[in-house]
Design a protein around this motif. Structure first.
Motif, PDB file in Angstrom:
ATOM      1  N   GLN A 214       0.841  -1.185   0.000  1.00  0.00           N
ATOM      2  CA  GLN A 214       0.000   0.000   0.000  1.00  0.00           C
ATOM      3  C   GLN A 214       0.885   1.247   0.000  1.00  0.00           C
ATOM      4  OE1 GLN A 214      -2.827  -0.487   3.237  1.00  0.00           O
ATOM      5  NE2 GLN A 214      -4.110  -1.803   1.968  1.00  0.00           N
ATOM      6  N   ILE A 215       0.326   2.358  -0.472  1.00  0.00           N
ATOM      7  CA  ILE A 215       1.105   3.569  -0.709  1.00  0.00           C
ATOM      8  C   ILE A 215       0.850   4.590   0.400  1.00  0.00           C
ATOM      9  CG2 ILE A 215       1.601   5.448  -2.306  1.00  0.00           C
ATOM     10  CD1 ILE A 215       2.358   2.621  -3.305  1.00  0.00           C
ATOM     11  N   ILE A 216       1.939   5.035   1.015  1.00  0.00           N
ATOM     12  CA  ILE A 216       1.897   6.116   1.999  1.00  0.00           C
ATOM     13  C   ILE A 216       2.520   7.352   1.352  1.00  0.00           C
ATOM     14  CG2 ILE A 216       2.718   6.929   4.242  1.00  0.00           C
ATOM     15  CD1 ILE A 216       2.866   3.990   5.110  1.00  0.00           C
ATOM     16  N   SER A 217       1.808   8.458   1.377  1.00  0.00           N
ATOM     17  CA  SER A 217       2.333   9.711   0.822  1.00  0.00           C
ATOM     18  C   SER A 217       2.814  10.601   1.957  1.00  0.00           C
ATOM     19  CB  SER A 217       1.254  10.436   0.018  1.00  0.00           C
ATOM     20  OG  SER A 217       0.917   9.702  -1.133  1.00  0.00           O
ATOM     21  N   LYS A 218       4.063  11.038   1.848  1.00  0.00           N
ATOM     22  CA  LYS A 218       4.650  11.907   2.865  1.00  0.00           C
ATOM     23  C   LYS A 218       4.409  13.373   2.477  1.00  0.00           C
ATOM     24  CE  LYS A 218       8.779  10.625   4.272  1.00  0.00           C
ATOM     25  NZ  LYS A 218      10.188  10.153   4.160  1.00  0.00           N
ATOM     26  N   ILE A 219       3.807  14.105   3.384  1.00  0.00           N
ATOM     27  CA  ILE A 219       3.504  15.518   3.148  1.00  0.00           C
ATOM     28  C   ILE A 219       4.653  16.334   3.724  1.00  0.00           C
ATOM     29  CG2 ILE A 219       1.813  17.347   3.481  1.00  0.00           C
ATOM     30  CD1 ILE A 219       0.852  14.893   1.817  1.00  0.00           C
ATOM     31  N   ALA A 237      -2.535   5.862   2.752  1.00  0.00           N
ATOM     32  CA  ALA A 237      -2.296   6.509   4.042  1.00  0.00           C
ATOM     33  C   ALA A 237      -1.438   7.740   3.805  1.00  0.00           C
ATOM     34  CB  ALA A 237      -1.611   5.553   5.019  1.00  0.00           C
ATOM     35  N   ILE A 238      -1.459   8.642   4.785  1.00  0.00           N
ATOM     36  CA  ILE A 238      -0.715   9.895   4.723  1.00  0.00           C
ATOM     37  C   ILE A 238       0.256   9.944   5.900  1.00  0.00           C
ATOM     38  CG2 ILE A 238      -0.911  12.408   4.967  1.00  0.00           C
ATOM     39  CD1 ILE A 238      -1.860  11.398   2.255  1.00  0.00           C
ATOM     40  N   MET A 239       1.470  10.429   5.640  1.00  0.00           N
ATOM     41  CA  MET A 239       2.417  10.679   6.713  1.00  0.00           C
ATOM     42  C   MET A 239       2.685  12.184   6.777  1.00  0.00           C
ATOM     43  SD  MET A 239       6.402   9.498   7.242  1.00  0.00           S
ATOM     44  CE  MET A 239       6.060   7.731   7.105  1.00  0.00           C
ATOM     45  N   ILE A 240       2.411  12.780   7.922  1.00  0.00           N
ATOM     46  CA  ILE A 240       2.727  14.190   8.129  1.00  0.00           C
ATOM     47  C   ILE A 240       4.176  14.252   8.585  1.00  0.00           C
ATOM     48  CG2 ILE A 240       2.056  16.331   9.275  1.00  0.00           C
ATOM     49  CD1 ILE A 240      -0.688  15.058   9.805  1.00  0.00           C
ATOM     50  N   ALA A 241       5.071  14.501   7.624  1.00  0.00           N
ATOM     51  CA  ALA A 241       6.513  14.482   7.885  1.00  0.00           C
ATOM     52  C   ALA A 241       6.927  15.877   8.342  1.00  0.00           C
ATOM     53  CB  ALA A 241       7.270  14.054   6.634  1.00  0.00           C
ATOM     54  N   ARG A 242       6.871  16.094   9.647  1.00  0.00           N
ATOM     55  CA  ARG A 242       6.941  17.450  10.179  1.00  0.00           C
ATOM     56  C   ARG A 242       8.334  18.063  10.095  1.00  0.00           C
ATOM     57  NH1 ARG A 242       4.297  16.805  15.934  1.00  0.00           N
ATOM     58  NH2 ARG A 242       6.189  15.550  16.140  1.00  0.00           N
ATOM     59  N   VAL A 274       1.592  10.583  12.240  1.00  0.00           N
ATOM     60  CA  VAL A 274       2.314  11.786  12.646  1.00  0.00           C
ATOM     61  C   VAL A 274       3.764  11.392  12.897  1.00  0.00           C
ATOM     62  CG1 VAL A 274       2.540  13.597  14.388  1.00  0.00           C
ATOM     63  CG2 VAL A 274       0.270  12.868  13.620  1.00  0.00           C
ATOM     64  N   ALA A 275       4.702  12.093  12.229  1.00  0.00           N
ATOM     65  CA  ALA A 275       6.101  11.667  12.246  1.00  0.00           C
ATOM     66  C   ALA A 275       7.049  12.837  12.482  1.00  0.00           C
ATOM     67  CB  ALA A 275       6.446  10.991  10.914  1.00  0.00           C
ATOM     68  N   THR A 276       8.228  12.505  12.913  1.00  0.00           N
ATOM     69  CA  THR A 276       9.407  13.365  13.035  1.00  0.00           C
ATOM     70  C   THR A 276       9.479  14.110  14.368  1.00  0.00           C
ATOM     71  OG1 THR A 276       9.118  13.811  10.653  1.00  0.00           O
ATOM     72  CG2 THR A 276      10.922  14.907  11.778  1.00  0.00           C
ATOM     73  N   GLN A 277      10.574  13.849  15.068  1.00  0.00           N
ATOM     74  CA  GLN A 277      10.957  14.563  16.288  1.00  0.00           C
ATOM     75  C   GLN A 277       9.933  14.430  17.407  1.00  0.00           C
ATOM     76  OE1 GLN A 277      11.825  18.529  14.808  1.00  0.00           O
ATOM     77  NE2 GLN A 277      13.908  17.941  14.253  1.00  0.00           N
ATOM     78  N   ALA A 306      -1.358   6.485  13.757  1.00  0.00           N
ATOM     79  CA  ALA A 306      -0.057   6.001  14.218  1.00  0.00           C
ATOM     80  C   ALA A 306       0.878   7.162  14.509  1.00  0.00           C
ATOM     81  CB  ALA A 306       0.565   5.076  13.166  1.00  0.00           C
ATOM     82  N   LEU A 307       1.840   6.906  15.389  1.00  0.00           N
ATOM     83  CA  LEU A 307       2.950   7.805  15.666  1.00  0.00           C
ATOM     84  C   LEU A 307       4.228   7.109  15.213  1.00  0.00           C
ATOM     85  CD1 LEU A 307       2.070   8.995  19.293  1.00  0.00           C
ATOM     86  CD2 LEU A 307       1.260   9.910  17.111  1.00  0.00           C
ATOM     87  N   MET A 308       5.183   7.889  14.699  1.00  0.00           N
ATOM     88  CA  MET A 308       6.389   7.281  14.149  1.00  0.00           C
ATOM     89  C   MET A 308       7.648   7.804  14.827  1.00  0.00           C
ATOM     90  SD  MET A 308       7.657   7.041  10.200  1.00  0.00           S
ATOM     91  CE  MET A 308       8.922   8.302  10.135  1.00  0.00           C
ATOM     92  N   LEU A 309       8.530   6.883  15.188  1.00  0.00           N
ATOM     93  CA  LEU A 309       9.845   7.204  15.728  1.00  0.00           C
ATOM     94  C   LEU A 309      10.889   7.048  14.625  1.00  0.00           C
ATOM     95  CD1 LEU A 309       9.506   5.282  19.101  1.00  0.00           C
ATOM     96  CD2 LEU A 309       9.510   7.767  18.823  1.00  0.00           C
ATOM     97  N   SER A 310      11.818   7.989  14.532  1.00  0.00           N
ATOM     98  CA  SER A 310      12.856   7.950  13.495  1.00  0.00           C
ATOM     99  C   SER A 310      14.222   7.744  14.115  1.00  0.00           C
ATOM    100  CB  SER A 310      12.797   9.245  12.667  1.00  0.00           C
ATOM    101  OG  SER A 310      11.548   9.392  12.041  1.00  0.00           O
ATOM    102  N   GLY A 311      14.972   8.829  14.290  1.00  0.00           N
ATOM    103  CA  GLY A 311      16.291   8.721  14.890  1.00  0.00           C
ATOM    104  C   GLY A 311      16.269   8.180  16.305  1.00  0.00           C
ATOM    105  N   GLU A 312      15.144   8.373  16.985  1.00  0.00           N
ATOM    106  CA  GLU A 312      15.032   7.903  18.371  1.00  0.00           C
ATOM    107  C   GLU A 312      15.328   6.410  18.494  1.00  0.00           C
ATOM    108  OE1 GLU A 312      11.498  10.880  17.862  1.00  0.00           O
ATOM    109  OE2 GLU A 312      12.648   9.492  16.623  1.00  0.00           O
ATOM    110  N   THR A 313      14.891   5.640  17.483  1.00  0.00           N
ATOM    111  CA  THR A 313      15.101   4.187  17.549  1.00  0.00           C
ATOM    112  C   THR A 313      16.141   3.684  16.557  1.00  0.00           C
ATOM    113  OG1 THR A 313      13.179   3.920  16.079  1.00  0.00           O
ATOM    114  CG2 THR A 313      12.810   3.637  18.443  1.00  0.00           C
ATOM    115  N   SER A 314      16.477   4.468  15.539  1.00  0.00           N
ATOM    116  CA  SER A 314      17.460   3.998  14.565  1.00  0.00           C
ATOM    117  C   SER A 314      18.889   4.212  15.046  1.00  0.00           C
ATOM    118  CB  SER A 314      17.241   4.679  13.212  1.00  0.00           C
ATOM    119  OG  SER A 314      17.386   6.083  13.324  1.00  0.00           O
TER     120      SER A 314
END
Length: 467
Positions: A214-219, A237-242, A274-277, A306-314
């Motif tokens: 499935q396709i997620i579009s990052k805004i 789905a949509i990702m709000i890439a803040r 909702v993503a980033t920081q 959903a909430l997304m973790l980036s650098g926090e877990t990578s």
């Protein structure tokens, strides 16, 4: 009550071991993200295998998300970083051209010189450096530094308010996409999506490779915000890439945009991340700041899927504690209620109206469980968008892929179960399954919503069943 908000966790050097992936699943990770901006193909393929293995060992359905790099603009390689002072002039030029001033670097997008205008702002490294474009030529631009800082190699460039004529996908994206399909990715995220045509180009590329993702579009920029309705409708789905979005728009506008996009996703029936920081300080620190707690709480209160973790877990020092923190925050806020955007979903067909009736019925019955029987997951997503309040919301499907793709959907827990020839037997199987796992008490009320074939007729149906 079980947690409703799903968690997307980015894998990286801090979380690449099988033991850590298993622990993350046990703590509540629902989707694992592989960031192809940094990942090598061998590593990404190995991580996808580990996620499948560790989730199977725990009898749960965890999804894999490949996040494509997209057409980002980056600076070239430097022997040593530049230490920049206010007022310094920095040159950004096309590859295979010679510097005209001492502080000079190349960019990977030769069309940038055609797109920009003198007097506009250029932002480097997610806001670390701000510059003003002073001179524009055919093969280079020269910018004046507005704040002191360091310019390193391959730094990301943003051009707020500038419409860029970048392609939807790069050659690297297409290679990464082929790998994602080989790995049976559940989701593929397109970066810097600017209109619905970009979404369709990505979807067509997946279909051409016979993928099921499935396709997620990052805004991430103002262009995407201008076309937000069309992008939402074209996406799964949509990702709000803040991160990038917060650079492209005035920072005081970002919370308003986040809420507006979440609301519109609810209305148009699409999932939203909702993503980033979210917990950026926890890359180093073992506990979040109070501002971060409030930020995460707002996203949960807005009932994002959903909430997304980036650098926090990578790359962070405390990946497990980050997931624990999000679980605590989301679980607590969910008990206090939500913003209620689910009441504004636009019901366009009989299936959605049937889902609304089922949610209304289940919410009105004490201790009721809401059960969706679905082959492709469409009805389950429609029902979830209405934000049912029931403590038990389950989907049954005969397809493993559908179970994993529902891992991103708020509140729902999906189970794989073969369907019987008749719907009555299928319902009995589902009831026994839930009783055996202690998820419903014998005799307890179950609201069943289904669009399965019954006597060879496709019927949108609701049934009140007692287990």
């Amino acid at each position: 009550m079980p947690r409703k908000t799903k968690l997307v966790v980015t894998l990286g050097p801090a979380t690449e071991s099988p033991e850590t992936i298993g622990q993350l699943i046990e703590l509540g990770a629902n989707v694992f993200r592989l960031n192809m901006s940094h990942a090598k193909h061998e590593w990404a393929a190995e991580m996808a295998k580990l996620v499948r293995r560790e989730s199977a060992a725990r009898h749960t359905h965890v999804a894999v998300l490949f996040d494509l790099t997209g057409p980002s603009i980056r600076t070239g390689d430097l022997k040593e970083p530049y230490e920049l002072k206010i007022g310094d002039l920095v040159e950004f030029r096309k590859a295979d051209t010679e510097p005209s001033i001492p502080l000079s670097t190349t960019v990977n997008y030769p069309g940038m010189m055609d797109d920009v205008s003198e007097g506009k702002t250029l932002v480097v490294d997610n806001g670390t450096l701000l510059m003003e474009i002073r001179t524009k030529k055919d093969d280079r631009i020269i910018c004046e530094v507005r704040n002191a800082g360091k310019l390193g190699s391959r730094r990301h460039i943003n051009l707020p308010g500038t419409r860029l004529n970048l392609p939807a996908m790069t050659d690297k994206d297409r290679k990464d996409l082929s790998l994602a399909v080989e790995c049976d990715a559940d989701y593929i995220a397109g970066s810097f999506v600017r209109d619905a045509a970009h979404v369709q180009e990505l979807r067509s590329a997946v279909e051409a490779l016979e993928g099921n993702a499935q396709i997620i579009s990052k805004i991430e920029d103002q262009e995407a915000v201008r076309h937000i309705d069309a992008i939402i409708q074209a996406s799964d789905a949509i990702m709000i890439a803040r991160g990038d979005l917060g650079i492209e728009v005035a920072f005081e506008e970002l919370p308003i945009l986040q809420r507006r996009i979440i609301k519109r996703c609810h209305e148009l029936g699409r999932r939203v991340i909702v993503a980033t920081q979210l917990l950026e300080s926890m890359i180093q620190n073992p506990t979040p700041t109070r501002a971060e707690v409030t930020d995460c709480s707002n996203a949960v209160y807005e009932e994002a899927d959903a909430l997304m973790l980036s650098g926090e877990t990578s790359i962070g020092k405390h990946p497990l504690r980050c997931v624990e923190a999000l679980v605590k925050i989301s679980s607590r806020i969910e008990r206090s209620g939500g913003l209620g955007y689910g009441t504004g979903v636009l019901l366009r067909d009989e299936r959605q109206k049937t889902a609304r009736a089922a949610v209304t019925l289940s919410d009105s019955l004490p201790d009721a469980r809401l059960v969706v029987l679905t082959r492709r997951g469409v009805l389950a997503n429609h029902t979830a968008m209405l934000r049912p309040k029931t403590a038990g919301f389950y989907a049954f499907t005969p397809r493993e892929t559908v179970c994993r793709q529902l891992a991103l959907t708020r509140n729902i827990e999906a189970f794989k179960m073969p369907f019987a020839a008749g719907i009555d037997e299928t319902i009995e199987r589902a009831a026994k399954f839930l009783i055996d796992r202690g998820l419903v008490q014998p005799g307890g009320p179950m609201v069943i919503v289904s669009d399965l074939l019954s006597d060879h007729i496709a019927a949108n149906s609701i049934l009140l069943h007692h287990a």
